[in-house]
Design a protein around this motif. Structure first.
Motif, PDB file in Angstrom:
ATOM      1  N   ARG A 262      49.324 -21.450 -15.574  1.00 38.18           N
ATOM      2  CA  ARG A 262      48.890 -21.961 -14.267  1.00 38.18           C
ATOM      3  C   ARG A 262      48.176 -20.885 -13.464  1.00 38.18           C
ATOM      4  O   ARG A 262      47.151 -21.143 -12.830  1.00 38.18           O
ATOM      5  CB  ARG A 262      50.085 -22.484 -13.472  1.00 38.18           C
ATOM      6  N   VAL A 263      48.691 -19.658 -13.514  1.00 36.45           N
ATOM      7  CA  VAL A 263      48.076 -18.568 -12.749  1.00 36.45           C
ATOM      8  C   VAL A 263      46.711 -18.223 -13.318  1.00 36.45           C
ATOM      9  O   VAL A 263      45.735 -18.079 -12.578  1.00 36.45           O
ATOM     10  CB  VAL A 263      49.002 -17.325 -12.739  1.00 36.45           C
ATOM     11  N   VAL A 264      46.611 -18.107 -14.633  1.00 36.39           N
ATOM     12  CA  VAL A 264      45.339 -17.737 -15.258  1.00 36.39           C
ATOM     13  C   VAL A 264      44.307 -18.840 -15.055  1.00 36.39           C
ATOM     14  O   VAL A 264      43.163 -18.565 -14.710  1.00 36.39           O
ATOM     15  CB  VAL A 264      45.546 -17.432 -16.761  1.00 36.39           C
ATOM     16  N   THR A 265      44.696 -20.077 -15.237  1.00 35.57           N
ATOM     17  CA  THR A 265      43.771 -21.190 -15.052  1.00 35.57           C
ATOM     18  C   THR A 265      43.324 -21.274 -13.598  1.00 35.57           C
ATOM     19  O   THR A 265      42.145 -21.483 -13.327  1.00 35.57           O
ATOM     20  CB  THR A 265      44.435 -22.523 -15.463  1.00 35.57           C
ATOM     21  N   GLY A 266      44.237 -21.075 -12.671  1.00 35.26           N
ATOM     22  CA  GLY A 266      43.888 -21.106 -11.252  1.00 35.26           C
ATOM     23  C   GLY A 266      42.945 -19.988 -10.867  1.00 35.26           C
ATOM     24  O   GLY A 266      42.015 -20.182 -10.088  1.00 35.26           O
TER      25      GLY A 266
ATOM     26  N   ARG B 141      40.754 -18.524 -12.828  1.00 36.94           N
ATOM     27  CA  ARG B 141      39.447 -18.793 -13.404  1.00 36.94           C
ATOM     28  C   ARG B 141      38.671 -19.762 -12.558  1.00 36.94           C
ATOM     29  O   ARG B 141      37.483 -19.606 -12.329  1.00 36.94           O
ATOM     30  CB  ARG B 141      39.594 -19.382 -14.819  1.00 36.94           C
ATOM     31  N   HIS B 142      39.337 -20.808 -12.063  1.00 33.95           N
ATOM     32  CA  HIS B 142      38.654 -21.802 -11.251  1.00 33.95           C
ATOM     33  C   HIS B 142      38.229 -21.236  -9.895  1.00 33.95           C
ATOM     34  O   HIS B 142      37.199 -21.596  -9.384  1.00 33.95           O
ATOM     35  CB  HIS B 142      39.532 -23.036 -11.045  1.00 33.95           C
ATOM     36  N   GLN B 143      39.006 -20.336  -9.335  1.00 33.88           N
ATOM     37  CA  GLN B 143      38.678 -19.749  -8.053  1.00 33.88           C
ATOM     38  C   GLN B 143      37.480 -18.812  -8.175  1.00 33.88           C
ATOM     39  O   GLN B 143      36.664 -18.700  -7.279  1.00 33.88           O
ATOM     40  CB  GLN B 143      39.863 -18.990  -7.476  1.00 33.88           C
ATOM     41  N   GLY B 144      37.358 -18.113  -9.316  1.00 36.91           N
ATOM     42  CA  GLY B 144      36.258 -17.173  -9.498  1.00 36.91           C
ATOM     43  C   GLY B 144      34.936 -17.840  -9.760  1.00 36.91           C
ATOM     44  O   GLY B 144      33.881 -17.245  -9.547  1.00 36.91           O
ATOM     45  N   GLN B 145      34.936 -19.100 -10.191  1.00 36.48           N
ATOM     46  CA  GLN B 145      33.692 -19.775 -10.517  1.00 36.48           C
ATOM     47  C   GLN B 145      33.077 -20.499  -9.331  1.00 36.48           C
ATOM     48  O   GLN B 145      31.954 -20.959  -9.414  1.00 36.48           O
ATOM     49  CB  GLN B 145      33.941 -20.795 -11.644  1.00 36.48           C
ATOM     50  N   GLY B 146      33.825 -20.628  -8.258  1.00 37.82           N
ATOM     51  CA  GLY B 146      33.397 -21.436  -7.134  1.00 37.82           C
ATOM     52  C   GLY B 146      32.272 -20.897  -6.388  1.00 37.82           C
ATOM     53  O   GLY B 146      31.393 -21.377  -5.858  1.00 37.82           O
TER      54      GLY B 146
END
Length: 72
Positions: A61-65, A67-72
């Motif tokens: 959950r932490v790694v996936t979260g 990754r999504h925050q860095g792509q925004g």
């Protein structure tokens, strides 16, 4: 009364920490393990197995979260 509030908040933060799901999972697993042991099942292996799975899920959950925050 302020010391009591601080004491309770410390233990809440210590036990629950960053992921409440892990704390609930461990508590439920402890209860299940106790129930199994009282009914005669050798269930020592259940808690380490579930804790490892909960840790993996928490890390995912932490790694996936992140990754999504860095792509925004």
């Amino acid at each position: 009364m302020k010391w009591l509030r601080s004491f309770v908040l410390f233990w809440y933060d210590f036990i629950v920490g960053d992921d409440w799901r892990v704390a609930v999972g461990v508590a439920v697993t402890l209860a299940v393990t106790v129930g199994l042991v009282h009914s005669g099942v050798n269930a020592w292996w259940l808690l380490p197995l579930v804790v490892a799975a909960l840790l993996g899920a928490s890390l995912r959950r932490v790694v996936t979260g992140s990754r999504h925050q860095g792509q925004g």
